[in-house]
Design a protein around this motif. Structure first.
Motif, PDB file in Angstrom:
ATOM      1  N   GLU A 161       0.833  -1.188   0.000  1.00 15.04           N
ATOM      2  CA  GLU A 161       0.000   0.000   0.000  1.00 15.04           C
ATOM      3  C   GLU A 161       0.873   1.245   0.000  1.00 15.04           C
ATOM      4  OE1 GLU A 161      -2.349  -0.541   3.464  1.00 15.04           O
ATOM      5  OE2 GLU A 161      -3.968  -1.515   2.379  1.00 15.04           O
ATOM      6  N   GLU A 162       0.385   2.307  -0.642  1.00 17.67           N
ATOM      7  CA  GLU A 162       1.144   3.547  -0.682  1.00 17.67           C
ATOM      8  C   GLU A 162       1.276   4.115   0.719  1.00 17.67           C
ATOM      9  OE1 GLU A 162       0.923   6.019  -4.765  1.00 17.67           O
ATOM     10  OE2 GLU A 162      -0.895   6.009  -3.574  1.00 17.67           O
ATOM     11  N   ARG A 163       2.472   4.564   1.031  1.00 15.13           N
ATOM     12  CA  ARG A 163       2.699   5.173   2.328  1.00 15.13           C
ATOM     13  C   ARG A 163       2.221   6.612   2.314  1.00 15.13           C
ATOM     14  NH1 ARG A 163       8.745   4.287   4.116  1.00 15.13           N
ATOM     15  NH2 ARG A 163       7.880   5.330   5.951  1.00 15.13           N
ATOM     16  N   ARG A 164       1.787   7.103   3.462  1.00 11.67           N
ATOM     17  CA  ARG A 164       1.331   8.477   3.558  1.00 11.67           C
ATOM     18  C   ARG A 164       2.502   9.414   3.333  1.00 11.67           C
ATOM     19  NH1 ARG A 164      -2.741  11.388   7.623  1.00 11.67           N
ATOM     20  NH2 ARG A 164      -2.085  13.523   7.290  1.00 11.67           N
ATOM     21  N   GLY A 165       2.278  10.433   2.503  1.00 10.47           N
ATOM     22  CA  GLY A 165       3.311  11.419   2.234  1.00 10.47           C
ATOM     23  C   GLY A 165       3.603  12.267   3.460  1.00 10.47           C
ATOM     24  N   GLU A 166       4.749  12.869   3.459  1.00  6.52           N
ATOM     25  CA  GLU A 166       5.164  13.697   4.596  1.00  6.52           C
ATOM     26  C   GLU A 166       4.606  15.114   4.447  1.00  6.52           C
ATOM     27  OE1 GLU A 166       9.271  15.096   6.906  1.00  6.52           O
ATOM     28  OE2 GLU A 166       9.376  13.886   5.084  1.00  6.52           O
ATOM     29  N   ILE A 167       4.103  15.662   5.539  1.00  2.58           N
ATOM     30  CA  ILE A 167       3.645  17.050   5.569  1.00  2.58           C
ATOM     31  C   ILE A 167       4.706  17.852   6.314  1.00  2.58           C
ATOM     32  CG2 ILE A 167       1.846  18.650   6.322  1.00  2.58           C
ATOM     33  CD1 ILE A 167      -0.139  16.332   6.149  1.00  2.58           C
ATOM     34  N   LYS A 168       5.555  18.519   5.556  1.00  2.81           N
ATOM     35  CA  LYS A 168       6.661  19.260   6.149  1.00  2.81           C
ATOM     36  C   LYS A 168       6.225  20.666   6.537  1.00  2.81           C
ATOM     37  CE  LYS A 168      10.239  16.865   3.467  1.00  2.81           C
ATOM     38  NZ  LYS A 168      11.357  17.033   2.508  1.00  2.81           N
ATOM     39  N   ALA A 169       6.659  21.107   7.712  1.00  7.42           N
ATOM     40  CA  ALA A 169       6.319  22.449   8.176  1.00  7.42           C
ATOM     41  C   ALA A 169       6.807  23.506   7.191  1.00  7.42           C
ATOM     42  CB  ALA A 169       6.916  22.693   9.556  1.00  7.42           C
ATOM     43  N   SER A 170       7.943  23.259   6.557  1.00  6.98           N
ATOM     44  CA  SER A 170       8.523  24.237   5.627  1.00  6.98           C
ATOM     45  C   SER A 170       7.698  24.388   4.347  1.00  6.98           C
ATOM     46  CB  SER A 170       9.948  23.822   5.265  1.00  6.98           C
ATOM     47  OG  SER A 170       9.969  22.532   4.670  1.00  6.98           O
ATOM     48  N   ALA A 171       6.829  23.406   4.056  1.00  8.42           N
ATOM     49  CA  ALA A 171       6.030  23.450   2.827  1.00  8.42           C
ATOM     50  C   ALA A 171       4.637  24.034   3.054  1.00  8.42           C
ATOM     51  CB  ALA A 171       5.904  22.046   2.242  1.00  8.42           C
ATOM     52  N   VAL A 172       4.209  24.113   4.304  1.00  6.07           N
ATOM     53  CA  VAL A 172       2.853  24.574   4.627  1.00  6.07           C
ATOM     54  C   VAL A 172       2.682  26.037   4.242  1.00  6.07           C
ATOM     55  CG1 VAL A 172       1.281  25.034   6.557  1.00  6.07           C
ATOM     56  CG2 VAL A 172       2.540  22.889   6.467  1.00  6.07           C
ATOM     57  N   CYS A 173       1.479  26.405   3.801  1.00  4.43           N
ATOM     58  CA  CYS A 173       1.179  27.791   3.432  1.00  4.43           C
ATOM     59  C   CYS A 173       1.549  28.751   4.559  1.00  4.43           C
ATOM     60  CB  CYS A 173      -0.308  27.955   3.131  1.00  4.43           C
ATOM     61  SG  CYS A 173      -0.908  27.048   1.695  1.00  4.43           S
ATOM     62  N   ALA A 174       2.224  29.829   4.207  1.00  2.00           N
ATOM     63  CA  ALA A 174       2.567  30.846   5.209  1.00  2.00           C
ATOM     64  C   ALA A 174       1.314  31.458   5.811  1.00  2.00           C
ATOM     65  CB  ALA A 174       3.433  31.927   4.568  1.00  2.00           C
ATOM     66  N   THR A 175       0.235  31.545   5.014  1.00  2.00           N
ATOM     67  CA  THR A 175      -0.995  32.164   5.501  1.00  2.00           C
ATOM     68  C   THR A 175      -1.713  31.316   6.554  1.00  2.00           C
ATOM     69  OG1 THR A 175      -2.160  31.242   3.577  1.00  2.00           O
ATOM     70  CG2 THR A 175      -1.415  33.529   3.426  1.00  2.00           C
ATOM     71  N   LEU A 176      -1.234  30.091   6.800  1.00  2.00           N
ATOM     72  CA  LEU A 176      -1.785  29.270   7.872  1.00  2.00           C
ATOM     73  C   LEU A 176      -1.104  29.567   9.206  1.00  2.00           C
ATOM     74  CD1 LEU A 176      -2.362  25.767   6.223  1.00  2.00           C
ATOM     75  CD2 LEU A 176      -4.064  27.478   6.865  1.00  2.00           C
ATOM     76  N   GLY A 177      -0.212  30.548   9.217  1.00  2.00           N
ATOM     77  CA  GLY A 177       0.407  30.951  10.474  1.00  2.00           C
ATOM     78  C   GLY A 177       1.506  30.016  10.919  1.00  2.00           C
ATOM     79  N   SER A 178       1.567  29.744  12.216  1.00  2.32           N
ATOM     80  CA  SER A 178       2.611  28.903  12.803  1.00  2.32           C
ATOM     81  C   SER A 178       2.808  27.633  11.991  1.00  2.32           C
ATOM     82  CB  SER A 178       2.237  28.526  14.237  1.00  2.32           C
ATOM     83  OG  SER A 178       3.066  27.497  14.721  1.00  2.32           O
ATOM     84  N   SER A 179       3.969  27.519  11.337  1.00  6.57           N
ATOM     85  CA  SER A 179       4.184  26.399  10.417  1.00  6.57           C
ATOM     86  C   SER A 179       4.208  25.056  11.128  1.00  6.57           C
ATOM     87  CB  SER A 179       5.487  26.600   9.631  1.00  6.57           C
ATOM     88  OG  SER A 179       6.588  26.732  10.515  1.00  6.57           O
TER      89      SER A 179
END
Length: 202
Positions: free
Chosen positions: A28-46
């Motif tokens: 099964e495909e593994r869940r991708g990584e959600i990196k703080a550095s990639a998160v939208c800046a407009t979401l505030g605290s990365s």
């Protein structure tokens, strides 16, 4: 049949190849990584937003973030501020987060407009943030005071989950969306140069 003439180890190899081709366990495909550095800046605290996103987003092999700032408020005479964050997983829209400067005579009018587009009014409950804040298992929204001299002018921040999945239960998803909405509200309040108290705790 061909399989009946294969030695035991050959049958095992064939089974593994079939499982891989059909994307069955253990392939099964593994869940991708959600990196703080990639998160939208407009979401505030990365770091805080990345953690919340991991709680609310369905499992996908990869995630992408598209941050858009359409209007920046540059001074006290400017009445416009508008941003959007789009989160996709494997090319499908999973979550949107918007912030916009608005003017309503009553906060409940804003609530009715927000909920009318996303969820039944009976599905949302209040939480503490801004002048008004509501959340469900699908969205979280905060109505944040902006201009002290114009008390009706606020920032409307809405985080909406477009696709659910995974093992996270309703309360966990709701709390994750609330965290995202609070973080986004604090970011918008600062970026929009608001001088009224935000009344939001991240």
């Amino acid at each position: 049949m061909l399989v009946s003439h294969l030695p035991p180890e050959g049958v095992l190899v064939l089974a593994f190849k079939l499982a891989y081709a059909l994307d069955s366990p253990p392939f099964e495909e593994r869940r991708g990584e959600i990196k703080a550095s990639a998160v939208c800046a407009t979401l505030g605290s990365s770091s805080g937003s990345a953690e919340a996103l991991r709680r609310v987003l369905p499992d996908k092999s990869s995630y992408s973030f598209d941050d858009q700032i359409m209007h920046r408020r540059i001074d006290d005479r400017d009445r416009t501020y508008e941003t959007s964050c789009f989160v996709k997983g494997d090319g499908k829209m999973l979550l949107t987060a918007t912030a916009e400067m608005l003017r309503y005579d009553k906060a409940d009018e804003w609530v009715n407009d927000v909920v009318a587009n996303a969820a039944p009014l009976s599905a949302v409950t209040s939480f503490q943030a801004g002048d008004k804040a509501i959340a469900s298992e699908k969205l979280a929204a905060v109505y944040v005071p902006c201009r002290a001299k114009a008390p009706h002018e606020h920032l409307g921040v809405v985080v909406e989950l477009k696709q659910r999945g995974g093992a996270a239960g309703g309360p966990e998803v709701r709390e994750g969306l609330i965290s995202l909405a609070r973080n986004a509200a604090l970011f918008a309040h600062e970026e929009a140069r608001c001088d009224a108290s935000a009344e939001v705790v991240g």
